[in-house]
Design a protein around this motif. Structure first.
Motif, mmCIF file in Angstrom:
data_model
loop_
_atom_site.group_PDB
_atom_site.id
_atom_site.type_symbol
_atom_site.label_atom_id
_atom_site.label_comp_id
_atom_site.label_asym_id
_atom_site.label_seq_id
_atom_site.Cartn_x
_atom_site.Cartn_y
_atom_site.Cartn_z
ATOM 1 N N SER A 77 0.837 -1.206 0.000
ATOM 2 C CA SER A 77 0.000 0.000 0.000
ATOM 3 C C SER A 77 0.869 1.252 0.000
ATOM 4 C CB SER A 77 -0.946 -0.003 1.201
ATOM 5 O OG SER A 77 -0.201 -0.025 2.398
ATOM 6 N N GLU A 78 2.149 1.090 0.346
ATOM 7 C CA GLU A 78 3.096 2.201 0.346
ATOM 8 C C GLU A 78 4.403 1.748 -0.279
ATOM 9 O OE1 GLU A 78 3.585 3.954 4.175
ATOM 10 O OE2 GLU A 78 1.442 4.266 4.447
ATOM 11 N N LEU A 79 5.071 2.687 -0.931
ATOM 12 C CA LEU A 79 6.298 2.369 -1.650
ATOM 13 C C LEU A 79 7.220 3.576 -1.580
ATOM 14 C CD1 LEU A 79 7.626 0.263 -3.594
ATOM 15 C CD2 LEU A 79 6.435 1.423 -5.449
ATOM 16 N N ASP A 80 8.504 3.338 -1.318
ATOM 17 C CA ASP A 80 9.510 4.403 -1.330
ATOM 18 C C ASP A 80 10.450 4.156 -2.501
ATOM 19 O OD1 ASP A 80 8.839 5.883 1.081
ATOM 20 O OD2 ASP A 80 9.485 4.101 2.182
ATOM 21 N N LEU A 81 10.664 5.197 -3.316
ATOM 22 C CA LEU A 81 11.564 5.112 -4.466
ATOM 23 C C LEU A 81 12.510 6.305 -4.442
ATOM 24 C CD1 LEU A 81 9.024 4.342 -7.370
ATOM 25 C CD2 LEU A 81 10.479 2.699 -6.178
ATOM 26 N N GLY A 123 10.143 6.417 -10.396
ATOM 27 C CA GLY A 123 10.266 7.662 -9.650
ATOM 28 C C GLY A 123 10.860 8.735 -10.546
ATOM 29 N N ARG A 124 10.173 9.879 -10.685
ATOM 30 C CA ARG A 124 10.617 10.939 -11.602
ATOM 31 C C ARG A 124 11.065 12.217 -10.899
ATOM 32 N NH1 ARG A 124 12.269 8.563 -15.857
ATOM 33 N NH2 ARG A 124 10.695 7.389 -16.939
ATOM 34 N N ALA A 125 10.456 12.554 -9.773
ATOM 35 C CA ALA A 125 10.770 13.798 -9.065
ATOM 36 C C ALA A 125 10.384 13.630 -7.601
ATOM 37 C CB ALA A 125 9.991 14.962 -9.693
ATOM 38 N N PRO A 126 11.002 14.404 -6.704
ATOM 39 C CA PRO A 126 10.630 14.289 -5.290
ATOM 40 C C PRO A 126 9.161 14.624 -5.071
ATOM 41 C CG PRO A 126 12.638 15.598 -5.560
ATOM 42 C CD PRO A 126 12.071 15.393 -6.924
ATOM 43 N N GLY A 127 8.524 13.863 -4.203
ATOM 44 C CA GLY A 127 7.129 14.124 -3.872
ATOM 45 C C GLY A 127 6.422 12.873 -3.410
#
Length: 100
Positions: A8-12, A70-74
């Motif tokens: 349900s959550e992912l960090d890239l 992942g393309r940009a911080p956010g």
């Protein structure tokens, strides 16, 4: 991993790719629709069909894969809905992606 096994959550990090199999039901008139909210520019999202080797395109259902880059911080929230051409939703998944 099946669709129901997606986190349900992912960090890239920027440039990192995440791939996971998701169920398909194209032969029954369903397709995955992805809606991205929050920092929508933080990720690229695709659902891609993976036909078995040797099968011609357009021959019923086959495996699908969720691809996120992942393309940009956010922080982006991805709503995936396995939706019939008539509008019925068979399955819905929500994934929060933090990109750093």
């Amino acid at each position: 991993m099946s669709s129901s096994d997606l986190p349900s959550e992912l960090d890239l990090v920027i440039g990192e790719r995440f791939r996971a199999p998701i169920t398909g039901a194209g032969g029954q008139g369903y397709r995955w629709l992805a809606t991205v909210t929050g920092d929508a520019d933080a990720v690229d999202v695709q659902t891609v069909g993976i036909p078995p080797a040797g099968d011609p395109p357009g021959q019923g259902s086959f495996a699908r894969e969720l691809r996120i880059v992942g393309r940009a911080p956010g922080v982006a929230v991805i709503d995936l809905a396995l939706t019939h051409a008539g509008g019925r939703v068979r399955e819905r998944l929500r994934l929060t992606v933090r990109v750093r």
